[in-house]
Design a protein around this motif. Structure first.
Motif, PDB file in Angstrom:
ATOM      1  N   GLN A  49      -9.674  -2.764  17.718  1.00  0.00           N
ATOM      2  CA  GLN A  49      -9.794  -3.636  16.539  1.00  0.00           C
ATOM      3  C   GLN A  49      -9.544  -2.847  15.262  1.00  0.00           C
ATOM      4  OE1 GLN A  49     -13.765  -5.158  17.122  1.00  0.00           O
ATOM      5  NE2 GLN A  49     -13.083  -6.826  18.447  1.00  0.00           N
ATOM      6  N   ALA A  50     -10.014  -1.612  15.226  1.00  0.00           N
ATOM      7  CA  ALA A  50      -9.790  -0.751  14.052  1.00  0.00           C
ATOM      8  C   ALA A  50      -8.304  -0.445  13.897  1.00  0.00           C
ATOM      9  CB  ALA A  50     -10.598   0.540  14.170  1.00  0.00           C
ATOM     10  N   ARG A  51      -7.608  -0.239  14.998  1.00  0.00           N
ATOM     11  CA  ARG A  51      -6.156   0.007  14.927  1.00  0.00           C
ATOM     12  C   ARG A  51      -5.418  -1.220  14.385  1.00  0.00           C
ATOM     13  NH1 ARG A  51      -7.460   2.663  19.807  1.00  0.00           N
ATOM     14  NH2 ARG A  51      -7.135   4.901  19.611  1.00  0.00           N
ATOM     15  N   THR A  52      -5.822  -2.394  14.832  1.00  0.00           N
ATOM     16  CA  THR A  52      -5.210  -3.637  14.336  1.00  0.00           C
ATOM     17  C   THR A  52      -5.473  -3.777  12.848  1.00  0.00           C
ATOM     18  OG1 THR A  52      -5.466  -4.689  16.493  1.00  0.00           O
ATOM     19  CG2 THR A  52      -5.192  -6.154  14.602  1.00  0.00           C
ATOM     20  N   LEU A  53      -6.707  -3.518  12.428  1.00  0.00           N
ATOM     21  CA  LEU A  53      -7.065  -3.575  11.013  1.00  0.00           C
ATOM     22  C   LEU A  53      -6.270  -2.541  10.223  1.00  0.00           C
ATOM     23  CD1 LEU A  53      -8.825  -4.680   8.720  1.00  0.00           C
ATOM     24  CD2 LEU A  53     -10.640  -3.121   9.478  1.00  0.00           C
ATOM     25  N   ARG A  54      -6.153  -1.339  10.760  1.00  0.00           N
ATOM     26  CA  ARG A  54      -5.402  -0.266  10.096  1.00  0.00           C
ATOM     27  C   ARG A  54      -3.964  -0.691   9.820  1.00  0.00           C
ATOM     28  NH1 ARG A  54      -4.831   4.747  13.776  1.00  0.00           N
ATOM     29  NH2 ARG A  54      -3.378   3.379  14.843  1.00  0.00           N
ATOM     30  N   GLU A  55      -3.304  -1.266  10.812  1.00  0.00           N
ATOM     31  CA  GLU A  55      -1.900  -1.632  10.638  1.00  0.00           C
ATOM     32  C   GLU A  55      -1.735  -2.818   9.692  1.00  0.00           C
ATOM     33  OE1 GLU A  55       0.405   0.514  11.382  1.00  0.00           O
ATOM     34  OE2 GLU A  55      -1.280   1.698  12.145  1.00  0.00           O
ATOM     35  N   SER A  56      -2.704  -3.710   9.652  1.00  0.00           N
ATOM     36  CA  SER A  56      -2.664  -4.813   8.688  1.00  0.00           C
ATOM     37  C   SER A  56      -2.875  -4.292   7.272  1.00  0.00           C
ATOM     38  CB  SER A  56      -3.723  -5.866   9.034  1.00  0.00           C
ATOM     39  OG  SER A  56      -3.387  -6.471  10.265  1.00  0.00           O
ATOM     40  N   LEU A  57      -3.762  -3.326   7.128  1.00  0.00           N
ATOM     41  CA  LEU A  57      -3.948  -2.683   5.827  1.00  0.00           C
ATOM     42  C   LEU A  57      -2.674  -1.960   5.402  1.00  0.00           C
ATOM     43  CD1 LEU A  57      -7.544  -1.283   6.306  1.00  0.00           C
ATOM     44  CD2 LEU A  57      -6.839  -2.889   4.515  1.00  0.00           C
ATOM     45  N   ALA A  59       0.347  -2.681   6.184  1.00  0.00           N
ATOM     46  CA  ALA A  59       1.320  -3.698   5.764  1.00  0.00           C
ATOM     47  C   ALA A  59       1.038  -4.160   4.337  1.00  0.00           C
ATOM     48  CB  ALA A  59       1.297  -4.884   6.727  1.00  0.00           C
ATOM     49  N   ALA A  60      -0.236  -4.349   3.999  1.00  0.00           N
ATOM     50  CA  ALA A  60      -0.596  -4.748   2.630  1.00  0.00           C
ATOM     51  C   ALA A  60      -0.240  -3.647   1.636  1.00  0.00           C
ATOM     52  CB  ALA A  60      -2.089  -5.080   2.547  1.00  0.00           C
ATOM     53  N   LEU A  61      -0.477  -2.386   2.015  1.00  0.00           N
ATOM     54  CA  LEU A  61      -0.179  -1.274   1.122  1.00  0.00           C
ATOM     55  C   LEU A  61       1.327  -1.088   0.959  1.00  0.00           C
ATOM     56  CD1 LEU A  61      -2.896   1.346   2.142  1.00  0.00           C
ATOM     57  CD2 LEU A  61      -3.060  -0.623   0.615  1.00  0.00           C
ATOM     58  N   LEU A  62       2.088  -1.361   2.005  1.00  0.00           N
ATOM     59  CA  LEU A  62       3.548  -1.346   1.875  1.00  0.00           C
ATOM     60  C   LEU A  62       3.993  -2.446   0.911  1.00  0.00           C
ATOM     61  CD1 LEU A  62       4.661  -0.667   5.552  1.00  0.00           C
ATOM     62  CD2 LEU A  62       5.269   0.720   3.560  1.00  0.00           C
ATOM     63  N   ALA A  63       3.366  -3.601   0.996  1.00  0.00           N
ATOM     64  CA  ALA A  63       3.693  -4.702   0.081  1.00  0.00           C
ATOM     65  C   ALA A  63       3.381  -4.316  -1.363  1.00  0.00           C
ATOM     66  CB  ALA A  63       2.929  -5.962   0.475  1.00  0.00           C
ATOM     67  N   HIS A  64       2.284  -3.578  -1.572  1.00  0.00           N
ATOM     68  CA  HIS A  64       1.963  -3.102  -2.927  1.00  0.00           C
ATOM     69  C   HIS A  64       3.091  -2.242  -3.485  1.00  0.00           C
ATOM     70  CE1 HIS A  64      -2.681  -3.412  -2.275  1.00  0.00           C
ATOM     71  NE2 HIS A  64      -2.103  -4.596  -2.346  1.00  0.00           N
ATOM     72  N   ALA A  65       3.793  -1.537  -2.596  1.00  0.00           N
ATOM     73  CA  ALA A  65       4.894  -0.665  -3.009  1.00  0.00           C
ATOM     74  C   ALA A  65       6.241  -1.390  -2.973  1.00  0.00           C
ATOM     75  CB  ALA A  65       4.930   0.575  -2.122  1.00  0.00           C
ATOM     76  N   GLY A  66       6.221  -2.691  -2.671  1.00  0.00           N
ATOM     77  CA  GLY A  66       7.445  -3.486  -2.663  1.00  0.00           C
ATOM     78  C   GLY A  66       8.233  -3.424  -1.374  1.00  0.00           C
ATOM     79  N   HIS A  67       7.570  -3.103  -0.250  1.00  0.00           N
ATOM     80  CA  HIS A  67       8.259  -2.973   1.033  1.00  0.00           C
ATOM     81  C   HIS A  67       7.634  -3.883   2.075  1.00  0.00           C
ATOM     82  CE1 HIS A  67      10.332   0.440  -0.607  1.00  0.00           C
ATOM     83  NE2 HIS A  67       9.163   0.915  -1.007  1.00  0.00           N
ATOM     84  N   GLN A  68       8.432  -4.262   3.044  1.00  0.00           N
ATOM     85  CA  GLN A  68       7.962  -5.072   4.161  1.00  0.00           C
ATOM     86  C   GLN A  68       7.549  -4.153   5.307  1.00  0.00           C
ATOM     87  OE1 GLN A  68       7.623  -8.452   4.136  1.00  0.00           O
ATOM     88  NE2 GLN A  68       8.136  -8.191   1.977  1.00  0.00           N
ATOM     89  N   HIS A  70       7.404  -2.723   9.090  1.00  0.00           N
ATOM     90  CA  HIS A  70       8.502  -2.581  10.043  1.00  0.00           C
ATOM     91  C   HIS A  70       8.239  -3.300  11.354  1.00  0.00           C
ATOM     92  CE1 HIS A  70      10.715   0.206   7.542  1.00  0.00           C
ATOM     93  NE2 HIS A  70       9.550   0.742   7.229  1.00  0.00           N
ATOM     94  N   ARG A  71       7.073  -3.885  11.479  1.00  0.00           N
ATOM     95  CA  ARG A  71       6.763  -4.648  12.683  1.00  0.00           C
ATOM     96  C   ARG A  71       5.783  -5.764  12.339  1.00  0.00           C
ATOM     97  NH1 ARG A  71       3.189  -0.026  15.646  1.00  0.00           N
ATOM     98  NH2 ARG A  71       1.804   0.235  13.907  1.00  0.00           N
ATOM     99  N   GLU A  72       5.640  -6.689  13.248  1.00  0.00           N
ATOM    100  CA  GLU A  72       4.745  -7.829  13.060  1.00  0.00           C
ATOM    101  C   GLU A  72       3.291  -7.363  13.159  1.00  0.00           C
ATOM    102  OE1 GLU A  72       4.411 -11.770  12.118  1.00  0.00           O
ATOM    103  OE2 GLU A  72       6.281 -10.703  12.437  1.00  0.00           O
ATOM    104  N   VAL A  73       2.482  -7.776  12.204  1.00  0.00           N
ATOM    105  CA  VAL A  73       1.055  -7.430  12.223  1.00  0.00           C
ATOM    106  C   VAL A  73       0.238  -8.687  11.963  1.00  0.00           C
ATOM    107  CG1 VAL A  73       1.383  -5.046  11.462  1.00  0.00           C
ATOM    108  CG2 VAL A  73       0.994  -6.836   9.779  1.00  0.00           C
ATOM    109  N   THR A  74      -1.027  -8.632  12.357  1.00  0.00           N
ATOM    110  CA  THR A  74      -1.951  -9.721  12.053  1.00  0.00           C
ATOM    111  C   THR A  74      -2.205  -9.703  10.552  1.00  0.00           C
ATOM    112  OG1 THR A  74      -3.007  -9.384  14.194  1.00  0.00           O
ATOM    113  CG2 THR A  74      -4.227 -10.686  12.575  1.00  0.00           C
ATOM    114  N   PRO A  75      -2.087 -10.846   9.885  1.00  0.00           N
ATOM    115  CA  PRO A  75      -2.330 -10.864   8.433  1.00  0.00           C
ATOM    116  C   PRO A  75      -3.729 -10.345   8.094  1.00  0.00           C
ATOM    117  CG  PRO A  75      -1.325 -12.924   9.147  1.00  0.00           C
ATOM    118  CD  PRO A  75      -1.687 -12.156  10.394  1.00  0.00           C
ATOM    119  N   LEU A  76      -3.798  -9.516   7.068  1.00  0.00           N
ATOM    120  CA  LEU A  76      -5.058  -8.897   6.670  1.00  0.00           C
ATOM    121  C   LEU A  76      -6.117  -9.951   6.339  1.00  0.00           C
ATOM    122  CD1 LEU A  76      -6.643  -6.328   6.095  1.00  0.00           C
ATOM    123  CD2 LEU A  76      -5.670  -6.325   3.789  1.00  0.00           C
TER     124      LEU A  76
END
Length: 169
Positions: A49-57, A59-68, A70-76
């Motif tokens: 569960q922590a790994r899933t949370l980590r990858e969703s976080l 993805a959000a941090l990549l979005a903060h930098a203007g990037h998508q 690279h893989r599908e993640v559970t929305p934060l």
């Protein structure tokens, strides 16, 4: 990924969780007992569960930098929706904060950290490095908030060198 000043306030938790995976080497500190203990993770299911949370976080941090991502993640937001938070009020000064209803719940602690950062205006400054082989979490302290890499000396230099070589080819 290099040493930088840690993110302010409770964002240190988010930064530390995202940085448990070194993408370049594949080393995941959540695979170790010490790494799990750092976040209060007690079993394999909590670690997953922590790994899933980590990858969703991430993805959000990549979005903060203007990037998508690279893989599908559970929305934060979906992962944090069930994280129980409570409003606490300091009797001495009347200040209020959202705090985890259960201090052992990593999603609740992350949700409280995000809420604190939203109020402080620091949430969008926590970013993930744009280098595909890095994606290390870092706090962007640049005046304009347009930082792109966790380290100008490593990831930034590599990107600039690749761009330079591509122009000469």
């Amino acid at each position: 990924m290099t040493e930088r000043s840690p993110a302010p306030g409770a964002l240190t938790l988010v930064e530390a969780l995202v940085n448990t995976l070194d993408i370049e080497s594949g080393a995941d500190s959540l695979d170790t007992a010490e790494g799990r203990a750092r976040f209060g993770i007690t079993g394999d299911e909590e670690a997953e569960q922590a790994r899933t949370l980590r990858e969703s976080l991430r993805a959000a941090l990549l979005a903060h930098a203007g990037h998508q991502p690279h893989r599908e993640v559970t929305p934060l937001g979906e992962l944090l929706a069930g994280a129980p938070l409570v409003v606490t009020v300091d009797e001495a000064d009347g200040s209020a904060a959202l705090t985890p209803a259960d201090d052992r719940s990593l999603p609740a602690r992350v949700a409280a950290a995000v809420a604190e950062a939203l109020v402080a205006g620091t949430w969008t400054r926590l970013k993930a490095c744009e280098a595909a082989d890095c994606h290390w979490a870092y706090y962007d302290r640049s005046p304009a908030g347009r930082g792109r890499w966790c380290s100008m000396q490593v990831c930034g230099a590599r990107a600039k060198m690749r761009r330079y070589r591509a122009k000469g080819a």
